[in-house]
Scaffold this motif. Structure first.
Motif: not given
Lengths: 242, 242
Positions: B4-8, B10-11, B16-18, B39
């Motif tokens: 999973y990427s950060v955004k994925k 996070a969602q 939040s990504v932060r 990344y």
DNA sequence: GTAGGGTATGACCTAAGGGGAGAGTCAAGA
DNA sequence: TCTTGACTCTCCCCTTAGGTCATACCCTAC
């Protein structure tokens, strides 16, 4: 008299002196008087306002919003209260979910512990053990051998106790300072009946204790929280009359 | 896949990504891999850990404590969960007190409104009015004229609904993923009886709707919260096996 | 008149992120 | 191949509701 120093007010309201300094600075709660030495002195009006502030703070309102609310004369208190109530009930539900998850996890955990600690039952004669296990397995499925019934029963009882606590808590709240005393009495009587039905007539010892406690509650359970509640009520009334 | 990427992430977890950046920095949740471009990539293990983190965060644990807890292999989960449960129940009680205070205030408020709006009843013939008032006053005391009964009845109903909601919520929690299904079925049946008694046999429309909803609940009411709960469960199991 | 405690102001620190700047990265379409 | 839009990186400052000094003043009681 009627003049509270920072420390006195802080102790009375259960906040820190620093908090009062902050509230002064942001204009949320100004002292009624400043002595020549710039000491802050608060009157009764400020005390009530502080109670209101704490009420909203308890509801997670940001201080800035509280300031707006308290300083807006056209503020619709009734509507706001309805809103808070909804928010609180939603929060309660969240808590319920969490508690449920925890209980579930605990059941699993205890199950697992039981399984791991199988050697604890070494003392039991082999054939008796086998019979018991078979019965238990048939009842609650493979894997969850002993303790399932006990665990569930205790959970069940706990659940009932929680509900009773809920009911009594709300009753206590309703009791304090309610104009329609007799109505509340009737309400209590009705609740008693409900609880009797909840317990299915056969009132077991621990449930009986609960009933007893409930009978005493409105006398015994006078906690700081109740004082706070009364204060808030007084404050709100005051606000309404003004 | 399984990355999973950060955004994925996070969602997926509803943060939040932060937040993930922060958790990485303080060592609470490190990505399993960093690509050449730095990344962050998270695996399934990190996902489960995040669920645990969120669980503790929901219980108002400071992140530092969560870190200690999750990294201490000798951590007593069972005891901790008992503690959390107690804390949550205490919180619930606080909320109950607050809700009670709000309801009380609302009753007073509505009463007052009624009194102020006395001229609304101008259309009613004088002698009828007097009779009604006398009766009402005798029942609920001077000052609280009309609406007292209605207000109380609605409060009563609301209270019952709240309790039913509590019960159903806990049941739902118990339902999902419980090994002892039949036991739960019995439990539900018992609850139904209780509710029938709660409603005193005479089941009014809105109560009936509640009963209906309750029957459907374990199918219908599948919310994000439940997913969260399941995730937490899974995570905890995973933690236990490890 | 001095000690002990209360107070004021200001300055810095905290937790748990929010928001944005400036720059690098990736994948898809023209 | 180039470009465009979405994604990501790190760094830095900002926020809330105060906590925690530091320094200095004030007040009262012995």
């Amino acid at each position: 008299m009627d003049n509270y120093s920072v420390k006195k007010l802080a102790q009375l309201a259960g906040v820190s002196v620093r908090t009062l300094h902050l509230y002064d600075k942001i204009g949320l709660l100004k002292p009624s008087v400043r002595t020549e030495a710039r000491y802050r002195l608060y009157g009764k009006k400020e005390l009530l306002r502080l109670q209101q502030i704490l009420f909203y703070r308890e509801l997670d309102f940001p201080l800035k919003d509280i300031l707006d609310i308290l300083d807006d004369p056209a503020f619709d208190l009734e509507q706001a209260l309805e809103g808070h109530k909804k928010a609180l009930l939603a929060r309660k539900e969240r808590i319920n979910t969490l508690v449920g998850t925890i209980e579930k996890t605990l059941v699993t955990l205890k199950n697992k512990t039981m399984l791991q600690a199988e050697d604890l039952y070494q003392g039991i004669p082999k054939e008796k053990m086998a019979a018991y296990r078979k019965e238990a397995a048939a009842k609650w499925g493979e894997g969850s051998v002993l303790a399932m019934e006990d665990t569930f029963r205790s959970l069940e009882i706990e659940a009932i106790q929680t509900e009773l606590k809920d009911i009594t808590a709300r009753l206590t709240a309703l009791m304090s300072g309610d104009p329609a005393g007799s109505e509340v009495q009737q309400c209590i009587a009705r609740r008693y009946q409900i609880i009797l039905q909840l317990t299915g007539g056969k009132v077991e010892p621990h449930k009986l204790e609960y009933l007893r406690k409930m009978g005493e509650l409105h006398e015994v359970d006078v906690l700081p929280d109740r004082e706070l509640a009364l204060f808030i009520r007084e404050a709100t009334d005051h606000y309404l009359k003004k």
